[in-house]
Design an enzyme around this catalytic site. Structure first.
Site, mmCIF file in Angstrom:
data_model
loop_
_atom_site.group_PDB
_atom_site.id
_atom_site.type_symbol
_atom_site.label_atom_id
_atom_site.label_comp_id
_atom_site.label_asym_id
_atom_site.label_seq_id
_atom_site.Cartn_x
_atom_site.Cartn_y
_atom_site.Cartn_z
ATOM 1 N N ASP A 19 -39.887 25.645 -11.163
ATOM 2 C CA ASP A 19 -38.785 26.293 -11.886
ATOM 3 C C ASP A 19 -38.168 25.312 -12.883
ATOM 4 O OD1 ASP A 19 -36.747 28.401 -12.313
ATOM 5 O OD2 ASP A 19 -35.408 26.934 -11.397
ATOM 6 N N LYS A 25 -38.150 25.253 -17.207
ATOM 7 C CA LYS A 25 -36.955 25.086 -18.043
ATOM 8 C C LYS A 25 -37.123 23.899 -19.000
ATOM 9 C CE LYS A 25 -34.054 27.309 -14.593
ATOM 10 N NZ LYS A 25 -33.153 27.160 -13.443
#
Length: 376
Positions: free
Chosen positions: A228, A232
């Protein structure tokens, strides 16, 4: 909200995805008083059905859209939706498609929509952190038609991270480094686990509690792998590299988020365990290893934090466990599942620009999406 919006041409909005974020987004969109709302909600699509209201009688704030969608006979058909929205653009309407899914299949359609003049607004990270080729097609389609893609909520939910970075770049500031705690899950885990003291709760028990509170995915390995955060970082890194001022950027060109140097926290022996329950059961076997890291950090008067770094000066994009002094903002400013991001730039130096706050949750994510829609 400014009444100036009321005199502009309304933007026709189609929403794909009505899960937690999607439903909350529709609630927020419809809560803007009709008199001043710059939007008309013309279509809602779930994974199985479509509710097409059209521009003449858009979905109103009091309409029971959930039951209307459930009763709709029209199947979810993105090809047909594309044709309908393209027709609206041909009628000189301003159209925005809001993708509230996390689907790669939907993300793959962004270049098609943008090319047709349909603006795309989304919290879906897949298109901007997946294959470089898809990202290049998105940029080119947007430049070609002038339709915009806005993705603030892909990095910090409702936190302003993408917009300030775009402004820094557009006004000619030089990014030296961006570092931050980008994962609400990892934030919670290490705020609880590493406080600067040599002892504290076992790593496995902190992860188990985080799972019970709904901070982790059902399978905690999906958070502990760091993917995750890597997604980003890929989004921010590509924004920097695609800016006109970045002709001399030393950042690696990332083929996808998998190209980020990511130090997973999944013990090697637990890789590939099929269920979250089994993973939680086995995790205590590795508590000693994590405790050792905490003791080492504490001896140096430091805490452990799982951070993401886009190091423009050093030409590196990485995610992993790092140590920070106990008086550093990453040690003192975080609570719960907060995110915190520091921009070290030529202008914001030696004191960085710091953005922090809730980096997850349906309400703030939906707000980030609606904020992007208002920018149109």
């Amino acid at each position: 909200m400014s009444t100036a919006f009321a005199h502009q041409q309304k933007i026709l909005v189609a929403v794909v995805g009505v899960g937690l974020v999607g439903s909350e987004f529709i609630t927020q969109l419809l809560s803007i008083p009709a008199k001043v709302s710059p939007f008309k909600l013309v279509c809602v699509t779930s994974s199985s059905r479509t509710l097409l209201a059209g521009k003449e009688n858009p979905i109103t704030p009091n309409a029971p859209w959930k039951s209307l969608l459930a009763e709709s006979k029209a199947p979810a058909d993105l090809r047909q939706l594309t044709a309908q929205l393209t027709q609206l653009v041909a009628q000189k309407e301003r159209v925005a498609l809001v993708d509230n899914t996390s689907s790669e299949e939907v993300a793959a359609l962004y270049p098609t929509w943008l090319k047709e003049g349909i603006n795309v607004v989304t919290p879906n990270k897949k298109a901007f952190s997946g294959e470089a080729e898809l990202f290049a097609k998105i940029l080119s389609a947007s430049q070609q038609s002038g339709a915009k893609f806005l993705n603030e909520a892909t990095v910090g939910a409702g936190l302003p991270v993408v917009a300030p970075l775009k402004e820094l770049l557009a006004t000619g500031d030089k990014i030296i480094k961006i570092e931050g705690v980008f994962s609400g899950t990892m934030s919670y885990i290490f705020n609880e686990f590493s406080t600067g003291k040599p002892d504290g709760p076992a790593f496995s028990s902190v992860v188990a509690i985080a799972r019970e509170k709904g901070y982790t995915e059902p399978h905690p390995a999906d958070d502990l792998n760091g993917f995750d955060v890597a997604r980003k970082l890929t989004i921010l890194s590509r924004l920097i590299s695609s800016a006109p001022s970045a002709a001399t950027s030393t950042l690696p060109s990332l083929q996808s988020f998998a190209s980020v140097q990511t130090a997973s926290l999944i013990p090697a022996a637990l890789e590939g365990i099929a269920t979250g329950d089994e993973f939680i059961k086995r995790l205590p076997e590795f508590d000693e290893e994590f405790a050792k890291l905490r003791v080492e950090a504490s001896k140096e008067n430091k805490v452990l934090r799982f951070v993401g770094v886009v190091d423009v000066a050093g030409g590196q994009v990485r995610a992993g466990l790092e140590k920070y002094p106990i008086d550093h903002p990453f040690a003192t400013s975080l609570g719960g599942s907060d995110n915190i991001i520091m921009f070290h730039t030529k202008r914001y130096s030696p004191r960085p620009l710091i953005i922090q706050g809730a980096g997850a949750g349906a309400a703030v994510t939906a707000m980030g999406v609606l904020g992007d829609l208002l920018k149109l």
